[in-house]
Design a protein around this motif. Structure first.
Motif, PDB file in Angstrom:
ATOM      1  N   UNK A 126      11.657   3.307   2.478  1.00 48.86           N
ATOM      2  CA  UNK A 126      11.235   1.730   2.421  1.00 48.86           C
ATOM      3  C   UNK A 126      12.055   1.007   3.556  1.00 48.86           C
ATOM      4  N   UNK A 127      10.940   0.412   4.364  1.00 48.45           N
ATOM      5  CA  UNK A 127      11.580  -0.469   5.510  1.00 48.45           C
ATOM      6  C   UNK A 127      10.975  -1.983   5.262  1.00 48.45           C
ATOM      7  N   UNK A 128      11.304  -2.744   6.187  1.00 52.67           N
ATOM      8  CA  UNK A 128      11.201  -4.217   6.056  1.00 52.67           C
ATOM      9  C   UNK A 128       9.570  -4.342   5.664  1.00 52.67           C
ATOM     10  N   UNK A 129       8.684  -3.644   6.299  1.00 48.56           N
ATOM     11  CA  UNK A 129       7.214  -4.011   6.025  1.00 48.56           C
ATOM     12  C   UNK A 129       6.827  -3.634   4.800  1.00 48.56           C
ATOM     13  N   UNK A 130       7.561  -2.532   4.200  1.00 48.10           N
ATOM     14  CA  UNK A 130       7.235  -2.070   2.990  1.00 48.10           C
ATOM     15  C   UNK A 130       7.578  -2.999   1.543  1.00 48.10           C
ATOM     16  N   UNK A 131       8.943  -3.671   1.997  1.00 49.35           N
ATOM     17  CA  UNK A 131       9.494  -4.695   1.003  1.00 49.35           C
ATOM     18  C   UNK A 131       8.432  -5.758   1.070  1.00 49.35           C
ATOM     19  N   UNK A 132       7.804  -6.189   2.205  1.00 50.62           N
ATOM     20  CA  UNK A 132       6.763  -7.386   2.083  1.00 50.62           C
ATOM     21  C   UNK A 132       5.728  -7.012   1.075  1.00 50.62           C
ATOM     22  N   UNK A 133       5.206  -5.710   1.375  1.00 46.37           N
ATOM     23  CA  UNK A 133       3.903  -5.155   0.609  1.00 46.37           C
ATOM     24  C   UNK A 133       4.292  -4.891  -0.790  1.00 46.37           C
ATOM     25  N   UNK A 134       5.669  -4.625  -1.108  1.00 49.00           N
ATOM     26  CA  UNK A 134       6.068  -3.940  -2.570  1.00 49.00           C
ATOM     27  C   UNK A 134       5.705  -2.643  -2.517  1.00 49.00           C
ATOM     28  N   UNK A 135       5.544  -2.194  -1.565  1.00 47.39           N
ATOM     29  CA  UNK A 135       5.290  -0.824  -1.679  1.00 47.39           C
ATOM     30  C   UNK A 135       6.340   0.181  -0.916  1.00 47.39           C
ATOM     31  N   UNK A 136       6.265   1.694  -1.123  1.00 52.00           N
ATOM     32  CA  UNK A 136       7.248   2.579  -0.447  1.00 52.00           C
ATOM     33  C   UNK A 136       6.263   3.645  -0.018  1.00 52.00           C
ATOM     34  N   UNK A 137       6.743   4.428   1.127  1.00 55.80           N
ATOM     35  CA  UNK A 137       5.818   5.624   1.658  1.00 55.80           C
ATOM     36  C   UNK A 137       6.691   6.905   0.628  1.00 55.80           C
ATOM     37  N   UNK A 138       5.670   7.410  -0.086  1.00 48.25           N
ATOM     38  CA  UNK A 138       6.223   8.595  -0.779  1.00 48.25           C
ATOM     39  C   UNK A 138       5.584   9.843   0.034  1.00 48.25           C
ATOM     40  N   UNK A 139       6.804  10.624   0.487  1.00 44.54           N
ATOM     41  CA  UNK A 139       6.377  11.795   1.157  1.00 44.54           C
ATOM     42  C   UNK A 139       6.592  13.111   0.403  1.00 44.54           C
ATOM     43  N   UNK A 140       5.822  14.040   0.196  1.00 46.57           N
ATOM     44  CA  UNK A 140       5.972  15.208  -0.765  1.00 46.57           C
ATOM     45  C   UNK A 140       6.182  16.409   0.128  1.00 46.57           C
ATOM     46  N   UNK A 141       7.231  16.875   0.107  1.00 45.66           N
ATOM     47  CA  UNK A 141       7.587  18.016   0.987  1.00 45.66           C
ATOM     48  C   UNK A 141       6.795  19.309   0.688  1.00 45.66           C
ATOM     49  N   UNK A 142       6.437  19.565  -0.552  1.00 47.06           N
ATOM     50  CA  UNK A 142       5.948  20.924  -1.068  1.00 47.06           C
ATOM     51  C   UNK A 142       4.472  21.057  -0.675  1.00 47.06           C
ATOM     52  N   UNK A 143       3.566  20.080  -1.125  1.00 46.66           N
ATOM     53  CA  UNK A 143       2.199  20.112  -0.508  1.00 46.66           C
ATOM     54  C   UNK A 143       2.263  19.706   0.879  1.00 46.66           C
ATOM     55  N   UNK A 144       3.070  18.511   1.365  1.00 44.90           N
ATOM     56  CA  UNK A 144       2.839  17.966   2.531  1.00 44.90           C
ATOM     57  C   UNK A 144       2.138  16.554   2.316  1.00 44.90           C
ATOM     58  N   UNK A 145       2.109  15.817   3.264  1.00 49.02           N
ATOM     59  CA  UNK A 145       1.402  14.488   2.933  1.00 49.02           C
ATOM     60  C   UNK A 145       2.549  13.231   2.618  1.00 49.02           C
ATOM     61  N   UNK A 146       2.025  12.302   2.768  1.00 49.38           N
ATOM     62  CA  UNK A 146       2.599  11.118   2.738  1.00 49.38           C
ATOM     63  C   UNK A 146       1.733   9.866   2.433  1.00 49.38           C
ATOM     64  N   UNK A 147       2.075   8.967   1.462  1.00 45.78           N
ATOM     65  CA  UNK A 147       1.063   8.080   1.194  1.00 45.78           C
ATOM     66  C   UNK A 147       1.849   6.617   0.468  1.00 45.78           C
ATOM     67  N   UNK A 148       1.363   5.543   0.779  1.00 46.74           N
ATOM     68  CA  UNK A 148       2.073   4.443   0.241  1.00 46.74           C
ATOM     69  C   UNK A 148       1.764   4.279  -1.297  1.00 46.74           C
TER      70      UNK A 148
END
Lengths: 470, 470
Positions: A347-369
């Protein structure tokens, strides 16, 4: 631009990758005395969670924890002939205590069958005292000539179960129960490793046992790791220590015994099963930290990750908050990847504005808001999916790298190529086993055609699973 | 007719009573190597509960568990001069490993300051790595000339905390925090022992420490038992191992350290604090079994105690069901008394008719019939009352057997009579302390007039608490 690899790639040098990972993920260090290890907090956290899960299963199996001394009189070891032959070359011997030479040297326990039988023979009087089901969590010492952290160390931590029963059948069934309902249940459902269950050949049996049941896992390089064993001891130790009981019909009889153990070696198995070129991947059910909530930068992000951390903890997840803004974000993210925490929430400043977070999954890999609001609802399912994925990957690896062969030469070839071979035990036999041993290939276990555990070495249709191993 | 005593009465022979209780309640046996002990399942269950409660508090204090090797190179011990002087006479030394004589003998850890500092010096680079807060659960070995089970054993189990801080003040405050918020909180609120908190005199300090904080409990015979200690190590080990860090302003500085430990000795303290002539009395918050539900006889009673057991478990109590009808009821009841389970619920055919059970309370004593329906509602309050009663009895004993004295002779007399004496430290001094030592009386700790822990040995108004001890 491709990022520079943090670890030596597995495909390039698997043993070096393993050592790199252990260093960089801060799991363990070598100790100052050859073959010993220092288990660092993150590595010890993996072991603590293994202990919790295993201890609950051992207690469900009716066993109680106890503690027997580290020091065993040297004479005890010699009472069971095969046992001393097996362990004598690995013993550490204390010759001096309290500033004086000891009258009888004492050995540091390599395992506790002998000292435990000394007490079982006092505690067991009548059939009412049976079954006697004991477990202990302890350190043991076996002097190692070719040590490797977690896999073969001079000192390691383990649980060792020791039981005494009135009949052969009860002891046999209890050893099988531990093998299947305690060990396999834990390894498959918590560690996410698709272990093969089988019995050892006479050559590979525990020193002093009449039957050894084993769980074998396939590591990332196709080698096998013995993850745990459960032994039927027959009456071998009972004879040596006169552990006997008065039966209901008034006869003095020897007890039938089992012993069984799993150790910090499982941490090594975890790394080599699930690790990839970016580091470890910890199964969510095992993970002491399932989710790390990271602040990228800014005071507002720090406040928010703390709130989110609390909320996710309240939802029953094991969460760590990472608000160390004085360490660069990239370095922290790489560190959590190395350590294999299943999910990162960033979570960074831009995420806070959007009300979102980046979710990174270590096992399958990949990242999404994802929306911050949805996290508590999303995460439990994600974690269960990722748990299942690790087990599935383990199963697929084992199946795709196991081949059915009909000759000893083919078996040796398959093992040398980094796989397992299945060969009829009637074809291989003890002679073939000895031949394979010359090429550092061993029979990991015997299994029945349908994949179950055979009742005897010579049961019809028994198949030997053959591989190189750690 | 008075029943024959199960144990030697305390008033007749306290040490013999202690040993009787340990044997008959099946807490522990002596090990085959002099000074070692076998902790039996019921005794180990007490230790497991102590571990759980302590571990939670240690983690709340911010420390992480780790594991350091059992074997320490002999040369490490000699790096801190006072430390080696303190421990050299108690060391067990391994001279042979793997069938060969070792080039450098290794010692079995008596405590881990030295080996841990060897790693702290590698792990700590900058102020960002501080504070470093580590705990380990381990076995340690100190060769004992006059062993006594749980109190002084050649091998014992403990937790040892080791921390490194940027400043003197932080280290001092952390040692005090462990002393008060972790150790005293556990001992007072879980063990129910009204410990006195104080600082050790220079004579009694840990070898290598600059200040040792202690918790002293009064046992049933009026002697003192040191229940745990928390040390400020200053920079003594940091100097010996060069454990230093780069400060924010770019200077290389030594770290300030603490170490702190509690051990299986607490089991001995529990027995000697709360035991009576019928056996142990376990504080309900500690007890692994808070309530035993016993069937006196008859199948109906067996079915009913199982139901009641389930219901009480569902109400959050730690319950054991005793339906062993093949063992006489009287023998079982005596056994649960010996083991000190706080509450027994006894149910026989007559009770079933009346819808009542006999409720026997081990801590205050006494038995009364209660309605079975009311048990789940009654028991939590009974257990909390009994917990409070043990602490109150401990407090009353300590207060009634502590006297204020003004001369060294009076102090020695009070101690010889089985009590504690409080004497101004300015009156006693190190010379008086040495004189008392000749009569096997020691200064257990220094306290401030208001009962708080003094900041220095020579703080005005400091009082020495003087007693015989275990």
């Amino acid at each position: 631009m491709a990022k520079a690899p943090v670890l030596t790639p597995r495909s390039q040098d698997f043993p070096r990758w393993y050592q790199d990972l252990i260093n960089k993920a801060e799991l363990a260090d070598n100790g100052p005395v050859r073959g010993t290890m220092v288990i660092r907090p993150y590595g010890y956290g993996l072991w603590e969670r293994m202990q919790q899960e295993m201890d609950a299963r051992v207690k469900d199996a009716g066993a109680s924890n106890a503690y027997f001394p580290l020091f065993i009189p040297q004479s005890y070891l010699t009472r069971e002939a095969e046992h001393v032959e097996g362990f004598a070359p690995e013993l550490a011997v204390v010759t001096h205590g309290g500033g004086k030479e000891l009258e009888e040297p004492v050995v540091v326990r390599p395992t506790s069958e002998t000292i435990i039988n000394d007490y079982f023979s006092k505690w067991v009087q009548s059939y009412r005292d049976l079954p006697l089901l004991i477990n202990q969590w302890a350190n043991v010492v076996r002097w190692e000539m070719r040590p490797r952290v977690f896999l073969r160390t001079t000192e390691f931590l383990w649980q060792e179960g020791h039981t005494a029963h009135a009949t052969y059948e009860e002891a046999r069934d209890y050893a099988a129960y531990i093998h299947r309902e305690v060990y396999a249940d834990f390894m498959v459902n918590v560690l996410g490793i698709d272990v093969v269950l089988g019995r050892k050949t006479p050559r590979e049996r525990f020193a002093g046992a009449v039957n050894t049941l084993t769980l074998e896992g396939m590591m990332g390089d196709g080698k096998a790791l013995q993850m745990g064993t459960s032994h039927e001891l027959g009456t071998n130790f009972a004879k040596a220590f006169n552990t006997s009981y008065l039966s209901k019909d008034g006869q003095q009889k020897l007890v039938w015994q089992t012993s069984w153990g799993t150790s910090t070696r499982m941490v090594g198995g975890l790394i080599m099963s699930h690790g990839d070129d970016d580091g470890l991947r910890v199964p969510p059910r095992l993970a002491a930290v399932q989710v790390v909530v990271m602040a990228i930068k800014g005071d507002e992000a720090v406040a928010r990750v703390r709130e989110i951390g609390e909320a996710l903890r309240a939802a029953g997840l094991r969460v760590q908050v990472d608000d160390r803004l004085d360490t660069p974000f990239g370095r922290r993210a790489v560190d959590w990847e190395l350590k294999g925490v299943p999910v990162r929430i960033e979570i960074g400043p831009r995420d806070l504005e959007a009300g979102t977070a980046m979710l990174a999954r270590r096992i399958p890999g990949g990242k999404e808001p994802v929306s911050i609001e949805s996290l508590a609802a999303l995460l439990p399912k994600i974690l269960e999916d990722d748990q299942a994925l690790l087990l599935e990957q383990s199963r697929v690896r084992r199946e795709s790298r196991t081949s059915d062969v009909t000759t000893i030469e083919e078996a040796a070839e398959a093992a040398a190529a980094g796989g397992w071979a299945r060969i009829p035990w009637a074809t291989l036999g003890e002679e073939g086993e000895a031949k394979l041993a010359e090429q550092a290939v061993s029979v990991r276990c015997l299994v029945a055609e349908d994949g179950s555990v055979p009742d005897a070495d010579d049961a019809p249709g028994t198949v030997a699973v053959v591989a190189r191993s750690y």
